[in-house]
Design a protein around this motif. Structure first.
Motif, PDB file in Angstrom:
ATOM      1  N   SER A   1       0.870  -1.169   0.000  1.00 32.69           N
ATOM      2  CA  SER A   1       0.000   0.000   0.000  1.00 32.69           C
ATOM      3  C   SER A   1       0.913   1.227   0.000  1.00 32.69           C
ATOM      4  CB  SER A   1      -0.863  -0.018   1.269  1.00 32.69           C
ATOM      5  OG  SER A   1      -1.224   1.290   1.642  1.00 32.69           O
TER       6      SER A   1
ATOM      7  N   ARG B   1     -11.402   2.996   3.604  1.00 31.61           N
ATOM      8  CA  ARG B   1     -11.990   3.278   4.910  1.00 31.61           C
ATOM      9  C   ARG B   1     -12.613   2.002   5.479  1.00 31.61           C
ATOM     10  NH1 ARG B   1     -16.386   6.819   4.107  1.00 31.61           N
ATOM     11  NH2 ARG B   1     -16.266   7.539   6.246  1.00 31.61           N
TER      12      ARG B   1
ATOM     13  N   LYS C   1     -18.506   5.020  -8.313  1.00 29.50           N
ATOM     14  CA  LYS C   1     -17.342   5.624  -7.655  1.00 29.50           C
ATOM     15  C   LYS C   1     -16.124   5.645  -8.580  1.00 29.50           C
ATOM     16  CE  LYS C   1     -14.792   4.934  -3.318  1.00 29.50           C
ATOM     17  NZ  LYS C   1     -14.978   4.544  -1.915  1.00 29.50           N
TER      18      LYS C   1
END
Ligand code: BTN
Length: 263
Positions: free
Chosen positions: A27, A57, A122
Motif C-alpha cells: 500500500s 476506509r 465511484k
C-alpha cells in the motif's frame, strides 16, 4: 509505467515538492509512513504503478491494478488538531471533482463524505491516516485512489456495477503524465486553502458538489442503520439528520452512506 521525471518543474507550493515512484507495493500508505519515519518533508508524494494490499476506509480493500489509476499517498503536517483531519479528505474530494469538471466536462459529484462519483459510480476514494506523538499529530497521510485507465474487465465482478474510471467515462485512454501532473496541481491548490484557513470556501465547494442537503438518506453507523432527512453538513461536526427521534449528528469518519434520495 510511472517516472519521477514527469514531475519536473511542477508549479506547486507544497504537495508534490518531492515525489517517490514505485512499481509494486503493498500500500502506498505503508511507504508513506516509512518516509515519515525517515523524516521526509510535508508534501512528499508516494505513487505506485500497482498496489497488492490497497486499503480503504473501515478496513475495506482497495482494488489497484497496474497502471490503471492514481494510487497516491501524500505526507502532510498541517498545524491542526487530529479532529480536523477530515478537512484533508474533503479537499481531496473537491480537487478531483473540480479536475473532472474542468478538464473533462464530466458531471462529477461528491458522495458524502468524500467519495467522488459519476452517475452514481465511484471513480475515486480518499482516506486519511494519522499518528500522534505525545497527543500531537506526527503526520497525516492523505491516501487517494483515482481510477484512470481501468477497463471494465479489470474490475472484480462484485464491484462492476458500482465503480467507474476516467477511461470508461470518456471512452478514451488518458495520458498518464498529464493527469498525474494535473492531479497534483489541483490537490496542492486546495491544500493551500487549508493552510490559509479558507474554510468557508472549502465548505461552500463541498456543499455544492455533494448536493446532499434536503435529501432523504440512510446511514450505517456502528452496525446500525439510521434514516432521516439531511438538514446540514458541517466540515467538522458532520451531518445533521432530522430523524423520527429528532435531530441527530453523525461524523463522516464513522458513517457509510447506504441510500440517498435527492428531492
Ligand atoms: C475509500 O474509498 O475507502 C478510500 C480508498 C483509498 C485508496 C487509496 S489508493 C492509495 C492509498 N493507499 C492505500 O492503501 N489506500 C489509499
Amino acid at each position: 509505467m510511472l517516472e519521477e521525471t514527469w514531475f519536473e518543474n511542477l508549479p506547486v507550493k507544497t504537495i508534490g515538492r518531492q515525489i517517490r515512484c514505485f512499481k509494486k507495493v503493498t500500500s502506498t500508505n505503508d511507504l508513506a509512513w516509512l518516509e515519515v519515519s525517515r523524516g521526509s518533508p510535508e508534501g512528499t508524494v508516494i505513487f505506485a504503478d500497482e498496489q497488492l494490499k490497497g486499503r480503504g476506509r473501515f478496513n475495506r480493500s482497495w482494488h489497484a491494478p497496474k497502471d490503471a489509476g492514481i494510487w497516491a499517498s501524500v505526507i502532510l503536517k498541517p498545524d491542526m488538531p487530529i479532529e480536523k483531519s477530515s478537512l484533508l479528505m474533503v479537499i481531496g474530494a473537491i480537487a478531483i471533482c473540480k479536475l473532472l469538471k474542468d478538464k473533462f466536462q464530466l458531471d462529477a459529484k461528491i458522495r458524502w463524505p468524500n467519495d467522488v462519483i459519476i452517475n452514481e459510480r465511484k471513480i475515486a476514494g480518499i482516506i486519511v491516516e494519522t499518528k500522534c506523538i505525545a497527543s500531537k499529530p506526527e503526520a497525516m497521510i492523505l491516501g487517494i485512489g483515482f481510477n484512470i485507465n481501468m477497463k471494465s474487465e479489470e474490475i472484480p465482478a462484485d464491484l462492476n456495477q458500482i465503480v467507474t474510471s476516467l477511461y470508461m467515462e470518456t471512452g478514451a485512454l488518458i495520458n498518464q503524465k498529464d493527469i498525474f501532473r494535473q492531479f497534483l496541481m489541483y490537490l496542492d491548490n486546495w491544500y493551500q486553502k487549508v493552510l490559509s484557513k479558507q474554510e468557508n470556501e472549502i465548505s461552500d465547494a463541498w456543499k455544492n458538489m455533494s448536493g446532499i442537503i434536503g435529501a432523504e438518506i440512510a446511514l450505517e453507523v456502528e452496525g446500525k442503520t439510521v434514516e432521516g432527512k439531511v438538514i446540514d453538513i458541517d466540515l467538522h461536526k458532520g451531518i445533521t439528520l432530522k430523524t423520527q427521534e429528532g435531530a441527530k449528528v453523525f461524523r463522516g469518519e464513522n458513517a457509510t452512506l447506504l441510500r440517498c434520495k435527492k428531492s
